[in-house]
Write a protein that holds these residues in place. Structure first.
Motif, short mmCIF file in Angstrom:
data_model
loop_
_atom_site.label_atom_id
_atom_site.label_comp_id
_atom_site.label_asym_id
_atom_site.label_seq_id
_atom_site.Cartn_x
_atom_site.Cartn_y
_atom_site.Cartn_z
N ALA A 1 0.84 -1.20 0.00
CA ALA A 1 0.00 0.00 0.00
C ALA A 1 0.87 1.24 0.00
N GLY A 2 0.23 2.38 -0.23
CA GLY A 2 0.96 3.64 -0.23
C GLY A 2 0.02 4.79 -0.50
N TYR A 3 0.55 5.79 -1.18
CA TYR A 3 -0.20 7.01 -1.46
C TYR A 3 -0.17 7.21 -2.98
N GLY A 4 -1.33 6.99 -3.61
CA GLY A 4 -1.37 7.00 -5.05
C GLY A 4 -0.53 5.86 -5.60
N ALA A 5 0.39 6.17 -6.51
CA ALA A 5 1.23 5.13 -7.11
C ALA A 5 2.49 4.86 -6.30
N THR A 6 2.72 5.64 -5.24
CA THR A 6 3.93 5.49 -4.42
C THR A 6 3.74 4.38 -3.40
N LYS B 1 5.87 3.01 9.42
CA LYS B 1 5.10 2.56 10.57
C LYS B 1 3.73 3.23 10.65
N THR B 2 3.71 4.55 10.56
CA THR B 2 2.43 5.26 10.60
C THR B 2 1.57 4.90 9.39
N SER B 3 2.21 4.72 8.24
CA SER B 3 1.45 4.34 7.04
C SER B 3 0.77 2.98 7.22
N LEU B 4 1.39 2.10 7.99
CA LEU B 4 0.75 0.80 8.26
C LEU B 4 -0.57 1.01 9.00
N LEU B 5 -0.55 1.82 10.06
CA LEU B 5 -1.78 2.05 10.81
C LEU B 5 -2.82 2.75 9.94
N ARG B 6 -2.39 3.71 9.15
CA ARG B 6 -3.32 4.42 8.28
C ARG B 6 -3.91 3.49 7.23
N THR B 7 -3.12 2.52 6.77
CA THR B 7 -3.64 1.55 5.80
C THR B 7 -4.65 0.63 6.46
N LEU B 8 -4.39 0.21 7.68
CA LEU B 8 -5.35 -0.63 8.39
C LEU B 8 -6.68 0.09 8.58
N MET B 9 -6.62 1.41 8.74
CA MET B 9 -7.83 2.20 8.92
C MET B 9 -8.50 2.56 7.60
N GLY B 10 -7.77 2.42 6.47
CA GLY B 10 -8.37 2.71 5.17
C GLY B 10 -8.05 4.08 4.61
N TYR B 11 -6.98 4.71 5.12
CA TYR B 11 -6.63 6.06 4.68
C TYR B 11 -5.62 6.10 3.54
N THR B 12 -5.10 4.96 3.12
CA THR B 12 -4.12 4.93 2.03
C THR B 12 -4.65 4.08 0.88
N THR B 13 -3.87 4.00 -0.19
CA THR B 13 -4.23 3.18 -1.34
C THR B 13 -3.66 1.78 -1.17
N ARG B 14 -4.53 0.80 -0.96
CA ARG B 14 -4.07 -0.59 -0.85
C ARG B 14 -3.99 -1.18 -2.25
N GLN B 15 -2.83 -1.70 -2.59
CA GLN B 15 -2.64 -2.30 -3.90
C GLN B 15 -2.79 -3.81 -3.88
N ARG B 16 -2.45 -4.42 -2.74
CA ARG B 16 -2.53 -5.88 -2.65
C ARG B 16 -2.54 -6.27 -1.17
N GLY B 17 -3.07 -7.45 -0.90
CA GLY B 17 -3.00 -7.98 0.45
C GLY B 17 -4.33 -7.93 1.18
N SER B 18 -4.38 -8.63 2.32
CA SER B 18 -5.63 -8.75 3.07
C SER B 18 -5.46 -8.26 4.50
N ILE B 19 -6.58 -7.78 5.06
CA ILE B 19 -6.67 -7.36 6.46
C ILE B 19 -7.93 -8.00 7.02
#
Length: 236
Positions: free
Chosen positions: A10-15, A41-59
């Protein structure tokens, strides 16, 4: 199993910021993630909450897939988030801040004040009149009244006095004993070793080391030098 993350990219847009993160935390367990600034580290928590672009993987939380849910549905499913910087409402009183997050099944206000005696004494004070430690406790308490099964804490000890950090450690232990699962992002290695059942180290969006506290302490100097020390530029 309470919280399970598998091959998360995951990340922010294409990053891309997270590059294949996998972890599991059992109900009532505490997992701490350490790493240099910028490790993701912070991006991990934000991804778990749905604030970033998830490209692959499961939660998944207790077997329920979360990765396609919007933020508010992840909260209803049982994720609680205390971001770095606390984000309390400065013009609202302690009591009003707690009332904003109150949901059926969460801690009652009486239970919150028993867990955080300093907040009980300041319940009529506005957020901007609290100390840094009181603001941090309020941010955690506000998450707890929302009835979380998993609590995501982003560097909760940052800027706190040692006495307040010890109080924070006691609160985290109490939450685990009550069955709340903790995913903790920390720079304070001593706090992480004290409260976590497992510690992970993240480097450039990947988990590069994982161990129980005893092994982590035994190899602490090696881990600190290899993964956590800030590298100096050539000629510095």
């Amino acid at each position: 199993m309470s919280l399970r993350v598998q091959d998360l990219v995951a990340g922010y847009g294409a990053t891309v910021v997270l590059d294949g993160i996998s972890l599991e935390v059992a109900r009532g367990g505490a997992l701490a993630i350490l790493g240099r600034n910028g490790a993701g580290k912070t991006s991990l928590l934000r991804t778990l909450m749905g604030y970033t672009t998830r490209q692959r993987g499961s939660i998944t939380l207790d077997g329920q897939p979360l990765e396609s849910l919007p933020v508010h549905q992840r909260v209803r499913a049982g994720l609680g988030y205390v971001p770095q910087g606390r984000d309390i409402f400065p013009s609202l009183s302690v009591q009003e801040n707690l009332a904003v997050g109150l949901r059926p099944g969460g801690l009652s206000l009486d239970a919150v004040y028993a867990l955080f005696p300093s907040l009980a004494a300041r319940r009529a004070s506005t957020g901007n009149r609290l100390s840094g430690g009181e603001q941090q406790m309020l941010a955690i308490a506000r998450a707890l009244v929302s009835d979380p099964r998993v609590l995501l804490l982003d560097e909760p000890s940052q800027g706190l006095a040692p006495l307040v950090v010890r109080e924070l450690a006691n609160v985290i232990r109490t939450m685990c004993e009550a069955g709340v699962t903790i995913l903790l992002i920390e720079q304070n290695m001593k706090l992480a070793e004290t409260v976590a059942h497992e510690l992970h180290v993240m480097v450039k969006g990947r988990i590069v080391f994982a161990a129980a506290p005893a092994e982590f302490r035994a190899r602490e100097d090696e881990i600190r030098a290899r993964y956590l020390a800030v590298s100096q530029p050539a000629g510095a």
